[in-house]
Design a protein around this motif. Structure first.
Motif, PDB file in Angstrom:
ATOM      1  N   LEU A 246       0.835  -1.317   0.007  1.00 37.08           N
ATOM      2  CA  LEU A 246      -0.042  -0.045   0.055  1.00 37.08           C
ATOM      3  C   LEU A 246       0.862   1.341   0.192  1.00 37.08           C
ATOM      4  O   LEU A 246       0.497   2.256  -0.573  1.00 37.08           O
ATOM      5  CB  LEU A 246      -0.976   0.140   1.118  1.00 37.08           C
ATOM      6  CG  LEU A 246      -2.048  -1.044   1.189  1.00 37.08           C
ATOM      7  CD1 LEU A 246      -2.691  -1.300   2.691  1.00 37.08           C
ATOM      8  CD2 LEU A 246      -3.067  -1.004  -0.042  1.00 37.08           C
ATOM      9  N   ARG A 247       1.801   1.278   0.809  1.00 37.37           N
ATOM     10  CA  ARG A 247       2.881   2.460   0.677  1.00 37.37           C
ATOM     11  C   ARG A 247       3.628   2.655  -0.843  1.00 37.37           C
ATOM     12  O   ARG A 247       3.530   3.882  -1.197  1.00 37.37           O
ATOM     13  CB  ARG A 247       3.724   2.058   1.603  1.00 37.37           C
ATOM     14  CG  ARG A 247       3.432   2.423   3.344  1.00 37.37           C
ATOM     15  CD  ARG A 247       4.657   1.936   4.152  1.00 37.37           C
ATOM     16  NE  ARG A 247       3.793   1.873   5.401  1.00 37.37           N
ATOM     17  CZ  ARG A 247       4.555   1.171   6.420  1.00 37.37           C
ATOM     18  NH1 ARG A 247       5.535   0.437   6.538  1.00 37.37           N
ATOM     19  NH2 ARG A 247       4.066   1.446   7.778  1.00 37.37           N
ATOM     20  N   LEU A 248       3.832   1.784  -1.353  1.00 33.29           N
ATOM     21  CA  LEU A 248       4.245   1.611  -2.790  1.00 33.29           C
ATOM     22  C   LEU A 248       3.269   2.378  -3.671  1.00 33.29           C
ATOM     23  O   LEU A 248       3.567   3.189  -4.267  1.00 33.29           O
ATOM     24  CB  LEU A 248       4.615   0.351  -3.316  1.00 33.29           C
ATOM     25  CG  LEU A 248       5.476   0.495  -4.805  1.00 33.29           C
ATOM     26  CD1 LEU A 248       6.828   0.719  -4.713  1.00 33.29           C
ATOM     27  CD2 LEU A 248       4.975  -0.934  -5.582  1.00 33.29           C
ATOM     28  N   SER A 249       1.963   1.669  -3.455  1.00 35.88           N
ATOM     29  CA  SER A 249       0.870   2.456  -4.479  1.00 35.88           C
ATOM     30  C   SER A 249       0.592   3.900  -4.137  1.00 35.88           C
ATOM     31  O   SER A 249       0.323   4.671  -5.020  1.00 35.88           O
ATOM     32  CB  SER A 249      -0.672   1.872  -3.854  1.00 35.88           C
ATOM     33  OG  SER A 249      -1.068   1.988  -2.872  1.00 35.88           O
ATOM     34  N   ALA A 250       0.885   4.361  -2.963  1.00 35.05           N
ATOM     35  CA  ALA A 250       0.757   5.813  -2.522  1.00 35.05           C
ATOM     36  C   ALA A 250       2.216   6.647  -3.111  1.00 35.05           C
ATOM     37  O   ALA A 250       1.956   7.597  -3.969  1.00 35.05           O
ATOM     38  CB  ALA A 250       0.820   5.964  -0.911  1.00 35.05           C
ATOM     39  N   TRP A 251       3.315   6.187  -2.793  1.00 31.79           N
ATOM     40  CA  TRP A 251       4.486   6.758  -3.247  1.00 31.79           C
ATOM     41  C   TRP A 251       4.395   6.809  -4.723  1.00 31.79           C
ATOM     42  O   TRP A 251       4.963   7.547  -5.312  1.00 31.79           O
ATOM     43  CB  TRP A 251       5.735   6.352  -2.498  1.00 31.79           C
ATOM     44  CG  TRP A 251       5.636   6.827  -1.264  1.00 31.79           C
ATOM     45  CD1 TRP A 251       5.457   6.242  -0.153  1.00 31.79           C
ATOM     46  CD2 TRP A 251       6.237   8.198  -0.871  1.00 31.79           C
ATOM     47  NE1 TRP A 251       5.503   7.137   1.048  1.00 31.79           N
ATOM     48  CE2 TRP A 251       6.000   8.236   0.723  1.00 31.79           C
ATOM     49  CE3 TRP A 251       6.541   9.216  -1.455  1.00 31.79           C
ATOM     50  CZ2 TRP A 251       6.443   9.240   1.520  1.00 31.79           C
ATOM     51  CZ3 TRP A 251       6.908  10.297  -0.650  1.00 31.79           C
ATOM     52  CH2 TRP A 251       6.760  10.244   0.945  1.00 31.79           C
ATOM     53  N   GLU A 252       4.121   5.747  -5.483  1.00 32.61           N
ATOM     54  CA  GLU A 252       4.157   5.630  -7.005  1.00 32.61           C
ATOM     55  C   GLU A 252       3.045   5.818  -7.687  1.00 32.61           C
ATOM     56  O   GLU A 252       2.718   5.259  -8.766  1.00 32.61           O
ATOM     57  CB  GLU A 252       5.019   4.158  -7.250  1.00 32.61           C
ATOM     58  CG  GLU A 252       6.113   3.857  -6.656  1.00 32.61           C
ATOM     59  CD  GLU A 252       7.267   4.637  -7.572  1.00 32.61           C
ATOM     60  OE1 GLU A 252       7.023   5.488  -8.016  1.00 32.61           O
ATOM     61  OE2 GLU A 252       8.504   4.598  -6.960  1.00 32.61           O
ATOM     62  N   ALA A 253       1.960   6.653  -7.011  1.00 32.55           N
ATOM     63  CA  ALA A 253       0.714   6.758  -7.685  1.00 32.55           C
ATOM     64  C   ALA A 253       0.541   7.164  -9.005  1.00 32.55           C
ATOM     65  O   ALA A 253      -0.068   6.592  -9.930  1.00 32.55           O
ATOM     66  CB  ALA A 253      -0.226   7.704  -6.542  1.00 32.55           C
ATOM     67  N   ARG A 254       1.145   8.044  -9.293  1.00 35.64           N
ATOM     68  CA  ARG A 254       1.357   8.680 -10.695  1.00 35.64           C
ATOM     69  C   ARG A 254       2.034   7.622 -11.685  1.00 35.64           C
ATOM     70  O   ARG A 254       1.701   7.668 -12.724  1.00 35.64           O
ATOM     71  CB  ARG A 254       2.008  10.087 -10.698  1.00 35.64           C
ATOM     72  CG  ARG A 254       1.116  11.086  -9.902  1.00 35.64           C
ATOM     73  CD  ARG A 254       1.212  12.601 -10.212  1.00 35.64           C
ATOM     74  NE  ARG A 254       0.370  13.427  -9.609  1.00 35.64           N
ATOM     75  CZ  ARG A 254      -1.050  13.438 -10.025  1.00 35.64           C
ATOM     76  NH1 ARG A 254      -1.490  12.698 -11.232  1.00 35.64           N
ATOM     77  NH2 ARG A 254      -1.854  14.135  -9.148  1.00 35.64           N
ATOM     78  N   THR A 255       3.325   7.353 -11.302  1.00 36.95           N
ATOM     79  CA  THR A 255       4.078   6.374 -11.883  1.00 36.95           C
ATOM     80  C   THR A 255       3.300   5.329 -12.429  1.00 36.95           C
ATOM     81  O   THR A 255       3.410   4.706 -13.563  1.00 36.95           O
ATOM     82  CB  THR A 255       5.271   5.861 -11.078  1.00 36.95           C
ATOM     83  OG1 THR A 255       6.069   6.955 -10.857  1.00 36.95           O
ATOM     84  CG2 THR A 255       6.058   4.969 -12.033  1.00 36.95           C
ATOM     85  N   LEU A 256       2.693   4.556 -11.397  1.00 36.75           N
ATOM     86  CA  LEU A 256       1.740   3.562 -11.763  1.00 36.75           C
ATOM     87  C   LEU A 256       0.390   3.756 -12.817  1.00 36.75           C
ATOM     88  O   LEU A 256       0.252   2.957 -13.554  1.00 36.75           O
ATOM     89  CB  LEU A 256       1.218   2.692 -10.556  1.00 36.75           C
ATOM     90  CG  LEU A 256       2.262   2.253  -9.719  1.00 36.75           C
ATOM     91  CD1 LEU A 256       1.905   1.794  -8.289  1.00 36.75           C
ATOM     92  CD2 LEU A 256       3.060   0.866 -10.280  1.00 36.75           C
ATOM     93  N   PHE A 257      -0.056   4.927 -12.238  1.00 31.78           N
ATOM     94  CA  PHE A 257      -1.209   5.221 -13.100  1.00 31.78           C
ATOM     95  C   PHE A 257      -0.812   5.605 -14.709  1.00 31.78           C
ATOM     96  O   PHE A 257      -1.476   4.982 -15.561  1.00 31.78           O
ATOM     97  CB  PHE A 257      -1.758   6.707 -12.667  1.00 31.78           C
ATOM     98  CG  PHE A 257      -2.834   7.122 -13.313  1.00 31.78           C
ATOM     99  CD1 PHE A 257      -4.161   6.691 -13.548  1.00 31.78           C
ATOM    100  CD2 PHE A 257      -2.599   8.039 -14.450  1.00 31.78           C
ATOM    101  CE1 PHE A 257      -5.067   7.350 -14.517  1.00 31.78           C
ATOM    102  CE2 PHE A 257      -3.536   8.870 -15.165  1.00 31.78           C
ATOM    103  CZ  PHE A 257      -4.613   8.243 -15.253  1.00 31.78           C
ATOM    104  N   GLU A 258       0.297   6.195 -14.919  1.00 31.40           N
ATOM    105  CA  GLU A 258       0.886   6.496 -16.244  1.00 31.40           C
ATOM    106  C   GLU A 258       1.279   5.165 -17.045  1.00 31.40           C
ATOM    107  O   GLU A 258       1.428   5.181 -18.082  1.00 31.40           O
ATOM    108  CB  GLU A 258       2.059   7.485 -16.000  1.00 31.40           C
ATOM    109  CG  GLU A 258       1.678   8.683 -15.603  1.00 31.40           C
ATOM    110  CD  GLU A 258       2.716   9.710 -15.339  1.00 31.40           C
ATOM    111  OE1 GLU A 258       4.147   9.411 -15.394  1.00 31.40           O
ATOM    112  OE2 GLU A 258       2.286  11.051 -14.591  1.00 31.40           O
TER     113      GLU A 258
END
Length: 416
Positions: A246-258
């Motif tokens: 979950l921390r990864l999903s927060a910190w990398e939210a934009r990277t993962l979305f893109e």
């Protein structure tokens, strides 16, 4: 007798109810406060948070360390937490008969383990302070009453064509595209919202046969150069969950979305240990205790089934002795423990997923008061702003903190 200033708080969620109470406390009846809510009930997200227990805050009291738990907004909140932080949250609830308790991981819940305790606390306080909530009030538009270079209040248009005038408007609506559209018409910039706090769905792998296992000391990152995130990892039937994921999903939210949630991940199942250090340790054991069976370091606290999976991944037979293991097998095992490669293929489901990265640009807000730089008299609290925290009570603390600062800002505006 001068007419009391009218304040509209739009949104009856956590920050909306809290800012209403804080304004009343700050101004002691010098204004008329009303809350407007589009749905039929208040505090609905608060009710389901923490699995129905309500993760109110986190027992992390250093403003510097606390601000580091926010992927977006950490610089602005660093000062804000000096004004109102977790200790203040604990004290606020305690004064109203609600005791909070801290769990081993720092999350804080009501001692009753029920979100209803927090909801009833708010509703009782609102009743005592005579602050009404108007339900099923959908916002259509906010229009500033501007004369020359000054804004003198706002016209607020509701669904059904009803229009009202308010001297001050507080927006506490959370992530809401319709509200953001209204704000864009007032000149505010909206940082494109993307999801935050979600689980990671993996490409099919036999790791998922270990569903339900928790590996306590993990580190995960997006390849090739993502920022590593640490914590316990929960293996699920679709992939990875738990604080680390979950921390990864927060910190990398934009990277993962893109990347459309299709990325390569690297997992170190024993964070703090490098590939080389583990390899050296096993080579030393091979020399010193050749008759012993190959085993994980007890400090790693790896579940036995997970250890079996690691050995299988490394193509090493179970129950082998150190004397029977080649140096190349030790190298492969060390790599499996510290650099497991996994493929993420989708954004998974998280039952508490209602946190969004994005919203009103922080550059449009004066964080000393939470007032709009473009529309004096318009204030913002909570998740409507481009601020979000990792899981663990941090997003609620943002709600309490920004609401309190907004109330202080409104007091200065009205008293002056």
């Amino acid at each position: 007798m001068a007419k009391k200033p009218k304040i509209a708080i739009i949104g009856a969620g956590a920050s909306g109810c809290f800012v209403a109470l804080q304004i009343q406390e700050q101004l002691q009846g010098l204004c008329e406060i009303q809350i407007f809510e589009k749905s039929k009930e208040p505090l609905s997200k608060l009710r389901i948070s923490g699995g129905g227990r309500c993760n109110v805050t986190h027992n992390l009291f250093d403003p510097e360390l606390l601000s580091e738990r926010y992927p977006r907004g950490n610089k602005e909140l660093r000062w804000a937490f000096e004004s109102f932080g977790p200790k203040d949250t604990i004290e606020w609830f305690q004064k109203r008969g609600v005791k909070l308790k801290a769990e081993a991981d720092g999350r804080m819940f009501p001692a009753t383990d029920s979100s209803d305790t927090i909801i009833q606390c708010f509703l009782n306080e609102l009743k005592i302070k005579h602050i009404p909530i108007h339900f099923e009030q959908g916002l259509v538009g906010i229009y500033s009453n501007q004369t020359s270079d000054q804004i003198k209040g706002f016209r607020v248009l509701w669904e059904g064509g009803v229009e009202e005038h308010f001297d001050i408007v507080v927006l506490a609506t959370g992530s809401n595209r319709k509200i953001w559209s209204i704000l864009e018409k007032l000149g505010h910039k909206i940082v494109t919202p993307v999801p935050s706090l979600f689980t990671l769905t993996l490409e099919n792998t036999d790791l998922m046969e270990l569903t339900g296992l928790v590996v306590p000391y993990c580190e995960i990152k997006v390849l090739p150069k993502g920022k590593p995130q640490k914590g316990p990892m929960l293996i699920t039937h679709w992939g990875l969950s738990g604080p680390c994921a979950l921390r990864l999903s927060a910190w990398e939210a934009r990277t993962l979305f893109e990347a459309d949630y299709k990325v390569d991940l690297s997992v170190n199942w024993v964070f703090g240990k490098s590939t080389q250090s583990i390899e050296d340790d096993y080579l030393s054991k091979k020399e010193r205790t050749p008759a012993d069976k190959l085993a994980p370091d007890p400090e790693w606290k790896l579940p036995s089934r997970f250890w079996e999976w690691i050995l299988k991944e490394s193509k090493i037979q179970a129950n082998k002795r150190y004397s029977d293991i080649s140096k190349s097998e030790i190298r492969v095992l060390s790599l499996s423990l510290t650099q497991t490669k996994l493929r993420m293929v989708a954004k998974g489901v998280f039952k508490e997923e209602f946190v969004t990265a994005g919203g009103i640009s922080r550059k449009d807000i004066q964080f000393q008061t939470m007032e709009s730089k473009l529309c004096p008299g318009l204030f913002f609290t909570g998740e409507i702003i481009d601020v979000d925290g990792i899981t663990g009570g941090f997003n609620f603390q943002n709600a309490w903190t920004t609401a309190t600062i907004a109330a202080q800002g409104i007091r200065k505006t009205i008293v002056i």
